[in-house]
Design a protein around this motif. Structure first.
Motif, mmCIF file in Angstrom:
data_model
loop_
_atom_site.group_PDB
_atom_site.id
_atom_site.type_symbol
_atom_site.label_atom_id
_atom_site.label_comp_id
_atom_site.label_asym_id
_atom_site.label_seq_id
_atom_site.Cartn_x
_atom_site.Cartn_y
_atom_site.Cartn_z
ATOM 1 N N VAL A 130 3.266 -14.691 2.756
ATOM 2 C CA VAL A 130 3.968 -13.538 2.197
ATOM 3 C C VAL A 130 4.924 -12.940 3.229
ATOM 4 N N GLY A 131 4.472 -12.850 4.478
ATOM 5 C CA GLY A 131 5.334 -12.309 5.524
ATOM 6 C C GLY A 131 6.624 -13.099 5.667
ATOM 7 N N ASN A 132 6.504 -14.426 5.639
ATOM 8 C CA ASN A 132 7.701 -15.264 5.732
ATOM 9 C C ASN A 132 8.615 -15.052 4.522
ATOM 10 N N SER A 133 8.018 -14.898 3.346
ATOM 11 C CA SER A 133 8.813 -14.727 2.124
ATOM 12 C C SER A 133 9.506 -13.370 2.082
ATOM 13 N N LEU A 134 8.908 -12.369 2.725
ATOM 14 C CA LEU A 134 9.496 -11.033 2.704
ATOM 15 C C LEU A 134 10.818 -10.966 3.465
ATOM 16 N N GLU A 135 11.128 -12.003 4.211
ATOM 17 C CA GLU A 135 12.403 -12.016 4.919
ATOM 18 C C GLU A 135 13.574 -12.226 3.955
ATOM 19 N N HIS A 136 13.261 -12.736 2.730
ATOM 20 C CA HIS A 136 14.351 -12.933 1.766
ATOM 21 C C HIS A 136 13.981 -12.527 0.340
ATOM 22 N N LEU A 137 12.729 -12.095 0.115
ATOM 23 C CA LEU A 137 12.317 -11.608 -1.205
ATOM 24 C C LEU A 137 12.111 -10.101 -1.162
ATOM 25 N N ARG A 138 12.383 -9.451 -2.281
ATOM 26 C CA ARG A 138 12.060 -8.026 -2.397
ATOM 27 C C ARG A 138 10.552 -7.848 -2.520
ATOM 28 N N TRP A 139 10.066 -6.691 -2.066
ATOM 29 C CA TRP A 139 8.634 -6.400 -2.141
ATOM 30 C C TRP A 139 8.141 -6.438 -3.585
ATOM 31 N N SER A 140 8.924 -5.941 -4.512
ATOM 32 C CA SER A 140 8.532 -5.959 -5.921
ATOM 33 C C SER A 140 8.390 -7.387 -6.443
ATOM 34 N N GLU A 141 9.209 -8.319 -5.936
ATOM 35 C CA GLU A 141 9.087 -9.721 -6.339
ATOM 36 C C GLU A 141 7.776 -10.320 -5.831
ATOM 37 N N VAL A 142 7.401 -9.967 -4.625
ATOM 38 C CA VAL A 142 6.124 -10.432 -4.075
ATOM 39 C C VAL A 142 4.963 -9.912 -4.916
ATOM 40 N N LEU A 143 5.039 -8.654 -5.324
ATOM 41 C CA LEU A 143 3.989 -8.084 -6.166
ATOM 42 C C LEU A 143 3.894 -8.836 -7.496
ATOM 43 N N GLY A 144 5.023 -9.239 -8.051
ATOM 44 C CA GLY A 144 5.000 -10.032 -9.271
ATOM 45 C C GLY A 144 4.288 -11.356 -9.064
ATOM 46 N N TYR A 162 1.929 -11.861 -6.871
ATOM 47 C CA TYR A 162 0.509 -11.530 -6.780
ATOM 48 C C TYR A 162 -0.136 -11.521 -8.167
ATOM 49 N N VAL A 163 0.535 -10.922 -9.125
ATOM 50 C CA VAL A 163 -0.015 -10.806 -10.473
ATOM 51 C C VAL A 163 -0.235 -12.187 -11.089
ATOM 52 N N ILE A 164 0.776 -13.036 -11.033
ATOM 53 C CA ILE A 164 0.657 -14.368 -11.630
ATOM 54 C C ILE A 164 -0.378 -15.214 -10.876
ATOM 55 N N THR A 165 -0.433 -15.062 -9.561
ATOM 56 C CA THR A 165 -1.456 -15.771 -8.785
ATOM 57 C C THR A 165 -2.849 -15.373 -9.236
ATOM 58 N N GLY A 166 -3.057 -14.077 -9.467
ATOM 59 C CA GLY A 166 -4.353 -13.616 -9.965
ATOM 60 C C GLY A 166 -4.706 -14.255 -11.296
ATOM 61 N N THR A 183 10.342 -12.789 -10.944
ATOM 62 C CA THR A 183 11.543 -13.605 -10.821
ATOM 63 C C THR A 183 11.138 -15.053 -10.560
ATOM 64 N N LEU A 184 11.972 -15.966 -10.997
ATOM 65 C CA LEU A 184 11.657 -17.383 -10.861
ATOM 66 C C LEU A 184 11.543 -17.789 -9.396
ATOM 67 N N ARG A 185 12.397 -17.231 -8.538
ATOM 68 C CA ARG A 185 12.369 -17.656 -7.138
ATOM 69 C C ARG A 185 11.079 -17.228 -6.439
ATOM 70 N N SER A 186 10.571 -16.047 -6.753
ATOM 71 C CA SER A 186 9.328 -15.610 -6.104
ATOM 72 C C SER A 186 8.119 -16.354 -6.663
ATOM 73 N N LEU A 187 8.098 -16.579 -7.967
ATOM 74 C CA LEU A 187 6.960 -17.271 -8.578
ATOM 75 C C LEU A 187 6.891 -18.722 -8.106
ATOM 76 N N SER A 188 8.045 -19.396 -8.042
ATOM 77 C CA SER A 188 8.048 -20.792 -7.620
ATOM 78 C C SER A 188 7.713 -20.936 -6.140
ATOM 79 N N GLU A 189 8.027 -19.927 -5.363
ATOM 80 C CA GLU A 189 7.792 -20.002 -3.916
ATOM 81 C C GLU A 189 6.382 -19.603 -3.520
#
Length: 431
Positions: A123-137, A139-143, A254-260
């Motif tokens: 997640v830390g690596n992804s936060l360099e180019h993803l918005r925090w809200s995208e990361v939270l999304g 999290y939801v799908i991962t759950g 977003t597709l980019r956060s979910l796929s990543e």
């Protein structure tokens, strides 16, 4: 409901996991149900002796040191606000502490839940180019994915399919860095780490004393005294406040956060983290409900995502510390004690994290290394107590190398390559 009729001796056979406990399973879903009465509060307190409490405390301190530093580092990569970080830390301690208490009490088995550390790094690596809200999304799908895997019964099938020596080789590779950290701490910080190691050895060498005062507790007390004498505290405990303030945060899909993120996060929870937790508990003769634990991880991951916390998992190191000593029948009480302490840390997370961050790194490294000696020894013995040790050796080496691929951490690839080598060169049947 049906009852499985499998052996329950809990022994580790060559290339196999211990025979699963005959849990009752639900009529429609393969989720294990408790098979005995839940302990009364009085029974829990009776079973929570000095050794169990010491194990619970050390496990909690472990979780609140290095793993919290990983969260803080990940938050810095995404420029998260102090309020967002405080909410994240509250979630991983308070919510997961509550889950630990509920499931350890319900199944009368040590089941400590915290958060995925390799997932936090991802997640830390992804936060360099993803918005925090995208990361939270994500999290939801991962759950949701983790929940579905648990409900399908695949979680337990996977854990029963992977040979125990290979899983424990992965665990040994993960735990090895704590042993190496201990050596480095003793070498580089004689004033703090050396007295801790000597206290651990001195108390451990006296059986009558160690039955009353666990060696790791003695090491911790001596370490605290050494830090105070050495003037090692570098900041005020209340620099970041006293009470946590969890905040609801909206996800963005977003597709980019979910796929990543979704696949790597789900794998780190279901295979890497839960795999460690199941392995260390089975090695001690416990029978964790694998599918029920995966379901709980999925549900809790959905809940904690609302306050910005990374996915829940059945943690390996914390469970290893909880069951590192004492009577197995009382380990569940240590897990409940650990969950209770986590509730307190969650509420007081700013102050607790301030204390930990102000403590010398050598103290944390020495304490974690000493606490991990028994689990590390057990994992090596189980991994290499076999005449087909090439697969476990490859798994260990890949895990220690700590090289990730396609966003998935080394322990997973250690298992994959260990299985491949065992199947091709050792003719191990993977069934």
């Amino acid at each position: 409901m049906t009852t499985e009729s499998t052996p329950t001796d809990g022994r580790v056979r060559d290339g196999q996991a211990p025979a699963p406990h005959p849990f009752r399973t639900a009529a429609l879903l393969p989720v294990e149900l408790p098979h005995h009465r839940r302990p009364s509060p009085r029974q829990v307190l009776a079973d929570l002796g000095p050794r169990e409490f010491a194990n619970a405390l050390i496990a909690l301190i472990f979780s609140a040191t290095g793993p919290v530093a990983v969260i803080l580092a990940a938050g810095a990569q995404g420029n998260l606000t102090p309020a967002q970080l405080s909410s994240w830390i509250f979630g991983v301690f308070f919510a997961n502490g509550l889950l630990t208490i509920i499931l350890s009490w319900t199944y009368r088995t040590p089941l400590a839940f915290f958060w995925t550390i390799p997932g936090t790094v991802i997640v830390g690596n992804s936060l360099e180019h993803l918005r925090w809200s995208e990361v939270l999304g994500a999290y939801v799908i991962t759950g949701v994915v983790i929940l579905l895997v648990g409900l399908s019964g695949l979680a337990r099938r996977i854990m029963d399919w992977i040979p125990m020596p290979i899983i424990m080789a992965m665990v040994a590779g993960v735990f090895l860095r704590f042993g190496l950290g201990l050596v480095d701490a003793v070498w580089s910080s004689v004033a703090v780490a050396l007295p801790m190691a000597l206290a651990f050895l001195a108390v451990g060498a006296l059986p009558r004393v160690s039955r009353v005062v666990p060696p790791i507790l003695a090491a911790m007390v001596v370490g605290i005294i050494a830090v105070v004498i050495d003037g090692g505290l570098s900041r005020g405990i209340l620099d970041d406040g006293l009470l946590a303030a969890p905040m609801l945060q909206a996800p963005e899909f977003t597709l980019r956060s979910l796929s990543e993120l979704v696949v790597p996060l789900a794998i780190t929870v279901l295979v890497v983290q839960n795999g460690q937790g199941v392995a260390v508990l089975r090695a001690k003769g416990h029978h964790p409900p694998v599918n029920a634990s995966a379901v709980a991880c999925g549900v809790w991951s959905l809940l904690v995502s609302a306050i910005g916390a990374v996915s829940t998992c059945l943690t390996g190191p914390t469970n290893a510390l909880i069951v590192s000593s004492g009577e197995p029948r009382r380990h569940y009480a240590a897990a409940i004690g650990n969950g209770g302490l986590a509730l307190i840390v969650g509420v007081l997370s700013p102050a607790f994290v301030g204390l930990i961050l102000g403590t010398p790194a050598a103290f944390i490294a020495a304490l974690g290394g000493l606490a991990m000696l028994a689990p590390l020894q057990s994992s090596f013995v189980t991994a290499f107590r076999t005449d087909r040790a090439l697969g476990p050796l490859v798994c260990l080496l890949v895990t220690v190398a700590d090289v990730s691929l396609v966003g998935i951490s080394a322990p997973f690839w250690g298992i994959v390559l260990g299985l491949a080598v065992s199947a091709l060169l050792e003719r191990r049947t993977l069934s």
